[in-house]
Design a protein around this motif. Structure first.
Motif, PDB file in Angstrom:
ATOM      1  N   ALA A   1      24.668 -16.908 -35.477  1.00 40.43           N
ATOM      2  CA  ALA A   1      23.575 -17.885 -35.501  1.00 40.43           C
ATOM      3  C   ALA A   1      23.594 -18.745 -34.248  1.00 40.43           C
ATOM      4  O   ALA A   1      22.543 -19.066 -33.674  1.00 40.43           O
TER       5      ALA A   1
ATOM      6  N   GLN B   1      20.576 -18.875 -31.527  1.00 39.08           N
ATOM      7  CA  GLN B   1      19.946 -20.170 -31.239  1.00 39.08           C
ATOM      8  C   GLN B   1      20.006 -20.479 -29.747  1.00 39.08           C
ATOM      9  O   GLN B   1      19.026 -20.957 -29.161  1.00 39.08           O
ATOM     10  N   SER B   2      21.148 -20.201 -29.138  1.00 38.62           N
ATOM     11  CA  SER B   2      21.296 -20.461 -27.707  1.00 38.62           C
ATOM     12  C   SER B   2      20.376 -19.559 -26.886  1.00 38.62           C
ATOM     13  O   SER B   2      19.733 -20.010 -25.924  1.00 38.62           O
TER      14      SER B   2
ATOM     15  N   GLY C   1      17.598 -18.240 -27.879  1.00 39.23           N
ATOM     16  CA  GLY C   1      16.238 -18.736 -28.086  1.00 39.23           C
ATOM     17  C   GLY C   1      15.932 -19.935 -27.206  1.00 39.23           C
ATOM     18  O   GLY C   1      14.818 -20.063 -26.674  1.00 39.23           O
ATOM     19  N   SER C   2      16.905 -20.819 -27.023  1.00 38.09           N
ATOM     20  CA  SER C   2      16.701 -21.990 -26.170  1.00 38.09           C
ATOM     21  C   SER C   2      16.653 -21.611 -24.689  1.00 38.09           C
ATOM     22  O   SER C   2      16.054 -22.334 -23.874  1.00 38.09           O
TER      23      SER C   2
ATOM     24  N   GLY D   1      26.309 -25.813 -27.228  1.00 40.84           N
ATOM     25  CA  GLY D   1      26.661 -25.135 -28.461  1.00 40.84           C
ATOM     26  C   GLY D   1      28.159 -24.988 -28.670  1.00 40.84           C
ATOM     27  O   GLY D   1      28.585 -24.458 -29.696  1.00 40.84           O
TER      28      GLY D   1
ATOM     29  N   ASP E   1      13.118 -30.961 -26.146  1.00 38.98           N
ATOM     30  CA  ASP E   1      14.378 -30.520 -26.720  1.00 38.98           C
ATOM     31  C   ASP E   1      15.446 -31.586 -26.560  1.00 38.98           C
ATOM     32  O   ASP E   1      16.268 -31.811 -27.459  1.00 38.98           O
TER      33      ASP E   1
END
Length: 232
Positions: free
Chosen positions: A13, A17-18, A20-21, A158, A227
């Motif tokens: 996950a 997420q990383s 996606g960013s 992260g 963000d």
């Protein structure tokens, strides 16, 4: 027969997420006009067979180096500072800088042809080592540096393990350098058709490059600021 929905553990996950960013930052790099125009000059030069691959390698290395250095530097930020919203403020600073850079570049280039005689046109006379070095410098332009810093912040925020951080770094650098690597690779696979497409794309960018740069930097800068605000 029963089916089970795919689930991701904490590490998977985090990686997704990383990544996606990182995608908006990758898109800003891919849509960067100057590296692409420089690539066209290299690929249309008489020395392209000896300079294209070193040029591509230099650009990829430049992105890897600065993004990696930024991520490593931010990775040692004290835990107490991260609780205080350090990464949020850092992203707000980077996003604001990108917006300011967009406005400055628009003011300087509005109404002018993007590719003017100068160092870009001199690339066709460079040898392999000069092409390699110029590509590294090209990856250290203000826009690329700001985007690399933002990518380093995304990776470091992260708190990934070393292998995870390396994977994220390689993914970002590989995708962000596509504006150079894809034309170079395609010129080897299908040289004739690739050259025709490059000429057409170059003409379009010379006419509309300033507008593209403005819109991309404003959009990405705003996304990064947003963000950053969510991290406070």
């Amino acid at each position: 027969m029963t089916t089970q929905s795919a689930t991701f553990g904490p590490e998977e996950a985090l990686m997704l997420q990383s990544i996606g960013s990182l995608i908006p930052l990758v898109m800003a790099m891919i849509l960067s006009s100057v590296p692409f125009l420089a690539t066209v000059v290299v690929l249309m030069s008489p020395r392209r067979t000896t300079t294209a691959l070193p040029y591509m390698a230099g650009y990829l290395l430049g992105i890897l180096l600065f993004t990696g250095l930024t991520g490593a530097a931010l990775g040692v930020v004290p835990w107490s500072m991260t609780l205080g919203g350090f990464f949020g403020y850092f992203e707000i600073f980077i996003g604001t800088a990108l917006v300011v850079l967009a406005l400055v570049q628009w003011h300087r280039r509005a109404g002018r042809v993007l590719l003017s005689p100068g160092w870009l046109n001199r690339l066709e006379h460079f040898g392999p080592f000069a092409a390699f070095g110029s590509a590294i410098l090209l990856a250290l332009r203000p826009k690329s540096v700001l985007l690399a810093a933002a990518a380093g912040a995304v990776i470091a925020s992260g708190e990934p393990t070393m292998p995870q951080a390396l994977v994220l770094l390689v993914v970002y650098a590989a995708l962000a350098s596509a504006t150079v690597s894809v034309p170079v690779i395609m010129s080897v696979i299908r040289p004739d058709s690739t050259m025709r497409l490059l000429v057409q794309a170059r003409e379009a960018l010379e006419r509309n490059g300033s507008v593209i740069t403005l819109m991309v930097l404003l959009m990405i800068g705003t996304v990064i600021v947003g963000d950053g605000l969510t991290r406070l």
